[in-house]
Design an enzyme around this catalytic site. Sequence first.
Site, mmCIF file in Angstrom:
data_model
loop_
_atom_site.group_PDB
_atom_site.id
_atom_site.type_symbol
_atom_site.label_atom_id
_atom_site.label_comp_id
_atom_site.label_asym_id
_atom_site.label_seq_id
_atom_site.Cartn_x
_atom_site.Cartn_y
_atom_site.Cartn_z
ATOM 1 N N HIS A 272 -2.318 -6.530 -13.710
ATOM 2 C CA HIS A 272 -1.815 -5.641 -12.674
ATOM 3 C C HIS A 272 -0.368 -5.333 -13.008
ATOM 4 C CE1 HIS A 272 -1.753 -3.916 -8.631
ATOM 5 N NE2 HIS A 272 -0.631 -4.581 -8.368
ATOM 6 N N CYS B 241 -3.891 0.833 -10.243
ATOM 7 C CA CYS B 241 -2.534 0.280 -10.195
ATOM 8 C C CYS B 241 -1.601 0.986 -11.168
ATOM 9 C CB CYS B 241 -2.539 -1.220 -10.427
ATOM 10 S SG CYS B 241 -3.078 -1.719 -12.066
ATOM 11 N N GLN C 27 -2.314 0.120 -2.316
ATOM 12 C CA GLN C 27 -3.335 0.509 -3.285
ATOM 13 C C GLN C 27 -4.700 0.130 -2.748
ATOM 14 O OE1 GLN C 27 -3.151 -1.364 -7.153
ATOM 15 N NE2 GLN C 27 -5.233 -0.701 -7.659
ATOM 16 N N ASP D 169 4.749 -2.994 -5.162
ATOM 17 C CA ASP D 169 3.430 -3.433 -5.621
ATOM 18 C C ASP D 169 2.430 -3.085 -4.530
ATOM 19 O OD1 ASP D 169 1.105 -4.808 -6.296
ATOM 20 O OD2 ASP D 169 2.152 -6.596 -6.980
#
Length: 299
Positions: free
Chosen positions: A236, A162, A156, A251
């Site tokens: 997040h 996110c 990301q 992630d």
Amino acid sequence: RSRSANRLPRTGHLRCMPIALSSCCLAFVAVCILSSGALHRPTDLRLPAALGWKGRLGGLPRMSKDNKKSHKKWLPLEANPDVMTEYIMKLGGPPVQCVDVLTTEDWALDMVPKPVYGLILLFPIKDTTEKHREEEAARVKANGQTVSPKVYFTKQTVGNACGTVGILHTVLNIRDKQPLGAEGFFNKFLTKTMPLSPDQRAEALEEDDEIEEAHTEVEQQGQSRVPTRDAQVETHFAALIEMDGCLYELDGRKEFPINHGPSSPGTFLKDAVRVAGQFMARDPGELRFSMIAVCKAVE
């Protein structure tokens, strides 16, 4: 459902804090609320061991040195199953729906429609989170891990993206369970970026106008106040999916997927909730956790 101080709800419908109720009572309350339609995003319902914080999904606070931060920054999405479902549909996604997982207890898991394909975990980013992330990366580099080549993983780089990255990680990794529409965004993006590295995929996402336009259409939705584009959002989320018999945490702030051990389509939800519980155990006094399951759409 609790909210952070800077994410006040626009309206309030239900406020209660049943601290000492039994699991059976909580299950009864939850069924009544869900069946009556009284559970809206701006509520402040708190349940023991519950996951109900409905703030906006955050940006890239405390950016990993391994990620190249972009100058582009979107408004954060609300952690709202309805908003996420609409977002997936706008992008031509498969027939899925997003639903709240009220707690980590079995009665709440039994209420989630089956099959469950993915779990999106919202969590706060704090010193404990960062310490664990660094220790985990060092352990994986030292000991190694097995990652299926079919797992799709991207970094990301866009601020406050996110929510989008978590949705991408979920939808693109359930393609064997729910085929992607040939003409939809997800299938086209997968075809274009599957041969690329996670960093190159992040660049492709940053440059893609279609997904940015879809994000813009839903970023104002939900029932919590929308922060300014430059606001620091210290939350997040990560996506949890099952692929080839293993449970993976995806992630975009991390260097690589994390293999959390064996899993299966039948045990996935319990396995994923177990990993979510590890996040909570590392920060036991924190309330800003929420789980959203991605399930087969109810016809």
